[in-house]
Design a protein around this motif. Structure first.
Motif, PDB file in Angstrom:
ATOM      1  N   LYS A   1       0.803  -1.048   0.091  1.00  0.00           N
ATOM      2  CA  LYS A   1       0.017   0.124  -0.055  1.00  0.00           C
ATOM      3  C   LYS A   1       1.059   1.273  -0.065  1.00  0.00           C
ATOM      4  CE  LYS A   1      -3.707   2.255   2.479  1.00  0.00           C
ATOM      5  NZ  LYS A   1      -4.494   2.292   3.742  1.00  0.00           N
ATOM      6  N   ALA A   2       1.828   1.251   0.857  1.00  0.00           N
ATOM      7  CA  ALA A   2       2.715   2.239   0.749  1.00  0.00           C
ATOM      8  C   ALA A   2       3.506   2.587  -0.521  1.00  0.00           C
ATOM      9  CB  ALA A   2       3.956   2.361   2.272  1.00  0.00           C
TER      10      ALA A   2
ATOM     11  N   GLY B   1       3.438   5.827  -3.335  1.00  0.00           N
ATOM     12  CA  GLY B   1       4.850   6.567  -3.805  1.00  0.00           C
ATOM     13  C   GLY B   1       5.652   6.817  -2.378  1.00  0.00           C
ATOM     14  N   ASP B   2       5.390   5.863  -1.450  1.00  0.00           N
ATOM     15  CA  ASP B   2       6.026   6.137  -0.264  1.00  0.00           C
ATOM     16  C   ASP B   2       7.013   4.818  -0.260  1.00  0.00           C
ATOM     17  OD1 ASP B   2       6.949   6.697   2.297  1.00  0.00           O
ATOM     18  OD2 ASP B   2       5.350   6.154   3.186  1.00  0.00           O
ATOM     19  N   VAL B   3       8.056   4.761  -0.953  1.00  0.00           N
ATOM     20  CA  VAL B   3       9.235   3.769  -0.966  1.00  0.00           C
ATOM     21  C   VAL B   3      10.259   4.074   0.236  1.00  0.00           C
ATOM     22  CG1 VAL B   3      10.822   2.595  -2.442  1.00  0.00           C
ATOM     23  CG2 VAL B   3       8.817   3.388  -3.263  1.00  0.00           C
ATOM     24  N   PRO B   4      10.307   3.098   1.212  1.00  0.00           N
ATOM     25  CA  PRO B   4      11.150   3.572   2.286  1.00  0.00           C
ATOM     26  C   PRO B   4      12.672   3.739   1.758  1.00  0.00           C
ATOM     27  CG  PRO B   4      10.699   0.984   2.242  1.00  0.00           C
ATOM     28  CD  PRO B   4       9.853   1.837   1.459  1.00  0.00           C
ATOM     29  N   ASP B   5      13.395   4.787   2.215  1.00  0.00           N
ATOM     30  CA  ASP B   5      14.643   5.311   2.095  1.00  0.00           C
ATOM     31  C   ASP B   5      15.754   4.294   2.568  1.00  0.00           C
ATOM     32  OD1 ASP B   5      13.534   7.502   0.498  1.00  0.00           O
ATOM     33  OD2 ASP B   5      13.502   8.789   2.458  1.00  0.00           O
TER      34      ASP B   5
ATOM     35  N   ARG C   1       5.035  -2.754   8.430  1.00  0.00           N
ATOM     36  CA  ARG C   1       5.941  -2.161   7.423  1.00  0.00           C
ATOM     37  C   ARG C   1       7.450  -2.474   7.707  1.00  0.00           C
ATOM     38  NH1 ARG C   1       5.726   3.186   7.062  1.00  0.00           N
ATOM     39  NH2 ARG C   1       4.021   3.235   8.394  1.00  0.00           N
ATOM     40  N   ALA C   2       7.675  -2.327   8.641  1.00  0.00           N
ATOM     41  CA  ALA C   2       9.110  -3.003   9.149  1.00  0.00           C
ATOM     42  C   ALA C   2       9.507  -4.442   8.987  1.00  0.00           C
ATOM     43  CB  ALA C   2       9.493  -2.728  10.593  1.00  0.00           C
TER      44      ALA C   2
ATOM     45  N   ASP D   1      14.622  -0.366  -5.611  1.00  0.00           N
ATOM     46  CA  ASP D   1      13.923  -0.677  -6.847  1.00  0.00           C
ATOM     47  C   ASP D   1      13.325  -2.091  -6.815  1.00  0.00           C
ATOM     48  OD1 ASP D   1      15.373   1.471  -7.894  1.00  0.00           O
ATOM     49  OD2 ASP D   1      17.190   0.310  -8.599  1.00  0.00           O
ATOM     50  N   TYR D   2      13.913  -2.917  -5.866  1.00  0.00           N
ATOM     51  CA  TYR D   2      13.167  -4.406  -5.973  1.00  0.00           C
ATOM     52  C   TYR D   2      11.696  -4.019  -5.358  1.00  0.00           C
ATOM     53  CZ  TYR D   2      12.679  -9.337  -4.849  1.00  0.00           C
ATOM     54  OH  TYR D   2      12.530 -10.643  -4.682  1.00  0.00           O
ATOM     55  N   LEU D   3      11.703  -3.166  -4.138  1.00  0.00           N
ATOM     56  CA  LEU D   3      10.181  -3.008  -3.851  1.00  0.00           C
ATOM     57  C   LEU D   3       9.122  -2.594  -4.710  1.00  0.00           C
ATOM     58  CD1 LEU D   3      11.177  -1.482  -0.292  1.00  0.00           C
ATOM     59  CD2 LEU D   3      10.586  -3.702  -0.733  1.00  0.00           C
ATOM     60  N   SER D   4       9.932  -1.605  -5.530  1.00  0.00           N
ATOM     61  CA  SER D   4       8.959  -0.731  -6.638  1.00  0.00           C
ATOM     62  C   SER D   4       8.552  -1.868  -7.780  1.00  0.00           C
ATOM     63  CB  SER D   4       9.708   0.540  -7.267  1.00  0.00           C
ATOM     64  OG  SER D   4      10.121   1.189  -6.327  1.00  0.00           O
ATOM     65  N   THR D   5       9.398  -2.677  -8.009  1.00  0.00           N
ATOM     66  CA  THR D   5       9.196  -3.687  -9.098  1.00  0.00           C
ATOM     67  C   THR D   5       8.271  -4.920  -8.612  1.00  0.00           C
ATOM     68  OG1 THR D   5      11.570  -3.393  -9.944  1.00  0.00           O
ATOM     69  CG2 THR D   5      10.471  -5.444 -10.833  1.00  0.00           C
TER      70      THR D   5
END
Length: 421
Positions: free
Chosen positions: A327-328, A332-336, A355-356, A414-418
């Protein structure tokens, strides 16, 4: 006449009579103090030996399953304590014990025939514990006829009670598990044992390191009782299905203490068979990896690896395993950065906690997918073997994965976004 004064005869000065008397008084006082200290030291040593003898009889009675022997060191006038200890002994009757020992810690506080002693109780479950469980007790004692008798027995400050202090312990054995429960139906304990028996081979397949391949699970009667066993507020565990106790890594030559998986019966019951299997497999991973987990291991790695091992054989899409993170990311809220240890606290924001865990799982999933599962386990072991937290992840990433934390963090984002976007 030079050199014939009273203070110069024979080249050795002489003290006036008053000074000589003062020195003698000081010497006598010092001698008396030393003698008193020696007596006190001897008395203290004797007290410790006598208390040890009392506790040795008590420990022998536990292993011999001798209720009369267990109650014998209790002061005859301490009726409430005798009744409580009689119940405690009965509650413990079915627990298979290999060892049970007491050790007086430090110097007891003593006032004549009365003493208060801090005692470490250590015990092992037969066939399951390769190291002891230890807990601290505060005992009050009285001396009568040259022997010490217990008048009070309670957890030491900061310590907690054991399962048998909460009620009669039911014992269910599995192929790889021993389930100890209080106030829960035997069929429920059997289902827990069956689920752990599935978890142990799955964990052994994921973790090639040496471990006992046996798990002890405690099932108290409520989340409140679970919190009492852990010495923490009940609110910390209301939504948590299970936790694992134990001491991470080793200290010198001392082995890690025995782990216990403790189940919250209310939260665990709300899960389906899939969820229960994942939870107990996750906790079993912590048991298996204990000796390779140290203060150098960040929580994101220990929790992420446990989730990776629990989910690896399950046919579930990433967005179903990590719904909060999905959901995050889609918003657009990809963790830094990777979650810090504090993000895994049970008493914080549930969504942040989810999320952790999910972020940590995806980090380990990335390593397994790109470098392979053997590299993941080697990375875990390398981090845990480091001398301290600082530099542990950096060194292991370079040596095992041939990457840097900065490069890996970018790859992970990048992996999270993909995978989740």
């Amino acid at each position: 006449m030079a050199g014939r004064g009273r203070g110069a005869r024979g080249g050795r000065p002489r003290f006036p009579r008053r000074a000589a008397g003062l020195v003698l008084a000081v010497l006598l006082t010092a001698t008396a103090c030393t003698a008193t200290a020696d007596r006190q030291g001897a008395d203290t040593s004797l007290t410790v030996r006598e208390i040890d003898a009392t506790l040795e009889r008590r420990a022998a009675a536990v292993l011999a399953k001798d209720p009369a022997g267990y109650l014998e060191p209790i002061a005859p006038d301490a009726r409430k304590l005798r009744d409580a200890q009689r119940t405690e002994f009965a509650n413990l009757a079915d627990v298979p014990l290999e060892s049970w020992t007491y050790e007086v810690q430090g110097t007891p506080e003593q006032d004549g025939d009365w003493a208060t002693a801090e005692v470490e109780l250590s015990y092992r479950i037969d066939g399951y514990d390769t190291a002891p469980v230890t807990t601290r007790r505060t005992l009050e004692l009285m001396r009568d006829g040259g022997r010490w008798y217990v008048t009070a027995d309670r957890p030491a400050e900061g310590a907690s009670d054991q399962l048998w202090h909460q009620g009669a312990v039911a014992v269910v054995r599995g192929a790889h598990s021993l389930v100890l429960g209080v106030g829960r139906p035997e069929e429920e304990l059997r289902r827990v044992a069956d689920t752990v028996d599935l978890a142990v081979p799955a964990v052994s397949d994921a973790w090639p390191g040496e471990w006992a391949r046996r798990v002890v699970v405690l099932v108290p009667d409520s989340v409140a009782s679970m919190a009492e066993l852990l010495g923490s507020p009940e609110t910390s565990y209301r939504g948590i299905a299970a936790v694992t106790t134990g001491e991470a890594g080793t200290t010198g030559e001392r082995p890690a203490i025995a782990d216990r998986v403790i189940v919250n019966p209310q939260a665990y019951a709300t899960l389906g068979s899939f969820g229960q299997r994942v939870v107990l497999t996750h906790e079993t991973v912590h048991v298996a990896t204990r000796t390779s987990t140290s203060t150098a291991t960040p929580v994101w790695l220990s929790e992420g690896f446990a989730d990776w091992a629990a989910y690896r054989a399950e046919d579930r899409a990433p967005d179903l395993i990590a719904p909060a993170l999905t959901k995050a990311v889609r918003a657009g809220d990809v963790p830094d950065a990777f979650p810090v240890d504090e993000d895994f606290g049970f008493d914080g924001d549930p969504d942040k906690l989810a999320r952790a865990y999910e972020s940590a799982w995806m980090a380990c999933e990335l390593i397994a997918e790109r470098w392979g599962s053997r590299k993941l386990t080697a990375f875990y072991a390398a981090v845990g073997a480091h001398s301290g937290r600082e530099g542990a992840v950096e060194q292991a990433m370079g040596a095992v994965l041939d990457t840097t934390p900065e490069e890996f963090t970018a790859d992970w984002r990048d992996y999270l976004s993909t995978r989740l976007g």
